[in-house]
Enzyme design. Structure first.
Site, mmCIF file in Angstrom:
data_model
loop_
_atom_site.group_PDB
_atom_site.id
_atom_site.type_symbol
_atom_site.label_atom_id
_atom_site.label_comp_id
_atom_site.label_asym_id
_atom_site.label_seq_id
_atom_site.Cartn_x
_atom_site.Cartn_y
_atom_site.Cartn_z
ATOM 1 C CB THR A 1 -2.656 -3.322 -0.496
ATOM 2 O OG1 THR A 1 -3.955 -3.036 -1.002
ATOM 3 C CG2 THR A 1 -1.853 -4.113 -1.504
ATOM 4 C CE LYS B 1 -4.358 0.172 0.650
ATOM 5 N NZ LYS B 1 -5.276 -0.341 -0.374
ATOM 6 C CG HIS C 1 20.168 27.434 -14.986
ATOM 7 N ND1 HIS C 1 21.465 27.066 -14.707
ATOM 8 C CD2 HIS C 1 19.639 26.398 -15.683
ATOM 9 C CE1 HIS C 1 21.705 25.864 -15.213
ATOM 10 N NE2 HIS C 1 20.609 25.432 -15.802
HETATM 11 O O1 LIG Z 1 27.699 24.063 -11.770
HETATM 12 C C1 LIG Z 1 27.464 23.895 -12.993
HETATM 13 N N1 LIG Z 1 27.742 22.690 -13.571
HETATM 14 C C2 LIG Z 1 27.509 22.438 -14.890
HETATM 15 O O2 LIG Z 1 27.799 21.313 -15.383
HETATM 16 C C3 LIG Z 1 26.947 23.465 -15.657
HETATM 17 N N2 LIG Z 1 26.585 23.549 -16.972
HETATM 18 C C4 LIG Z 1 26.069 24.796 -17.149
HETATM 19 O O3 LIG Z 1 25.595 25.227 -18.242
HETATM 20 N N3 LIG Z 1 26.125 25.519 -15.990
HETATM 21 C C5 LIG Z 1 26.656 24.708 -15.053
HETATM 22 N N4 LIG Z 1 26.925 24.899 -13.725
#
Ligand SMILES: O=c1[nH]c(=O)c2[nH]c(=O)[nH]c2[nH]1
Length: 301
Positions: free
Chosen positions: A57, A12, A250
Site C-alpha cells: 500500500t 491505500k 427539518h
Molecule cells: O418530504 C418529506 N418526506 C417524508 O417522508 C417526510 N416525513 C416527515 O415527517 N416529513 C417528511 N417530509
C-alpha cells in the site's frame, strides 16, 4: 468444517494529494483525497502470509503522488482512469482496481477586486466525487466510472409541502402546504462510458439538479429527488443511473406566540437530529449493468 477466505481487496485509503501548477506566476491548485484498492491473486497473503504478489500500500501511496505530477490532475476522472489502468495493465497479479477520489475546490483570494496569483481559500460548497473501477486485461477489460458530489447544502424557503400522508395513532405531524425544505445532498451518477467531457458534464448535472430543486413545487422530498434524477437522465445520454441521498434538514417553526409575537413562517429552529433520510435510485430501463460500479471501498463515497 472448512474456513474459507471470501472476497478481499486492499489498498491505500485517503491519500491527501495537493498538486500546484506553477509554470507561470499565476498558480493553479488541485487538492484531492484519493484511495486505491486492488483485487487479484492475493489469497496467499491472507492464507500463508506470502507477500510475493502484494504491491505494498506504500507503493500505491507513491503512485497517487507520482501520477499527480506525470498524468496531472486536470480532471479527477482522467487521473483516476490512469491510475486504475496502470495497476491492472502493468502489475501482473492485479485483476481489478478501484480508485475513489474526493475533489476539494479552492478559489483565488480577491485582492483589490482581482483574483490573487497564488493565494486561495477553500470553497465552501459541495465536494466533487468520482470512482473508477477497471477489471480485466486487453480486449476483456471493462471500465466503470461514477461521478457525483456530497455536502451540497441547499434550502428553499417556500414552494414545498408535506401533507396527505398516512396517519395512525402515533402521528402528531401537522400537514403543511408551505414549509422550508433543506438538505445536504449526496448525488452519484454512473456513466455509460469514458468518452465524456468530465468538467462540463459535472457542472451541467449539478446546475440541472440545483435548478430542478428550486423550480419544482415539491410535494415531498421523495418527489424532488426523483425529478432531479429524471432531469439528469433526460438531459445526459452519458449517464445511465443517478443515486441520491438526502437528509431532510427539518426547520421547525419556533413558537413565539408564547411571547405575544406573531410568526408567519419567519422564525425557525433548525434541528440537526433526528433527520428524515430519503434515498432514491433513478435509472433508465435500458441501462447497462452496473457491475462493480457501486462497490464502495472507503465507504466515504
Ligand atoms: O418530504 C418529506 N418526506 C417524508 O417522508 C417526510 N416525513 C416527515 O415527517 N416529513 C417528511 N417530509
Amino acid at each position: 468444517m472448512a474456513i474459507i477466505l471470501g472476497s478481499h481487496r486492499y489498498g491505500k485509503a485517503e491519500n491527501r494529494v495537493v498538486r500546484i501548477y506553477r509554470d507561470t506566476a499565476r498558480h493553479e491548485i488541485r487538492d484531492v483525497n484519493v484511495s486505491s484498492a486492488l483485487k487479484g491473486d492475493f489469497a496467499p497473503a491472507h492464507l500463508e502470509g506470502d507477500q510475493r504478489n502484494v504491491l505494498p500500500t506504500d507503493t500505491q501511496k507513491n503512485m497517487a503522488y507520482a501520477y499527480a505530477k506525470v498524468v496531472g490532475l486536470n480532471t479527477i476522472e482522467d487521473y483516476g482512469l490512469a491510475l486504475a489502468r496502470h495497476y491492472v495493465d502493468d502489475v501482473p497479479p492485479v485483476e481489478g482496481a478501484r480508485i475513489e477520489i474526493e475533489d476539494y475546490p479552492w478559489e483565488r483570494v480577491q485582492v483589490d477586486g482581482e483574483g490573487h496569483d497564488h493565494t486561495f481559500v477553500r470553497k465552501g460548497q459541495e465536494t466533487r466525487l468520482c470512482s473508477v473501477t477497471v477489471e480485466g486485461i486487453g480486449d476483456a477489460q471493462q471500465t466503470w466510472v461514477t461521478g457525483g458530489f456530497k455536502d451540497l447544502v441547499i434550502l428553499k424557503s417556500t414552494g414545498s409541502e408535506f401533507a396527505d400522508f398516512y396517519v395512525d395513532e402515533f402521528t402528531t405531524l401537522a400537514p403543511t402546504h408551505d414549509r422550508v425544505m433543506a438538505t445536504s445532498l449526496v448525488a452519484r451518477w454512473r456513466f455509460t462510458g469514458t468518452d465524456v467531457d468530465w468538467d462540463a458534464t459535472y457542472a451541467g448535472i449539478k446546475a440541472l439538479m440545483v435548478s430542478r430543486f428550486a423550480t419544482l413545487h415539491s410535494l415531498a422530498l421523495q418527489q424532488t429527488l426523483f425529478e432531479m434524477g429524471r432531469a439528469v437522465l433526460e438531459a445526459y445520454d452519458v449517464v445511465a443511473e443517478v443515486r441520491l441521498s438526502a437528509p431532510n434538514k427539518h426547520h421547525f417553526l419556533y413558537d413565539l406566540e408564547r411571547f405575544g409575537i406573531e410568526n408567519h413562517g419567519e422564525v425557525f429552529h433548525a434541528d440537526d437530529r433526528p433527520y428524515g433520510l430519503i434515498q432514491a435510485q433513478v435509472t433508465r430501463d435500458d441501462a447497462p449493468d452496473a457491475g462493480p460500479a457501486w462497490d464502495a471501498y472507503t465507504g466515504l463515497v
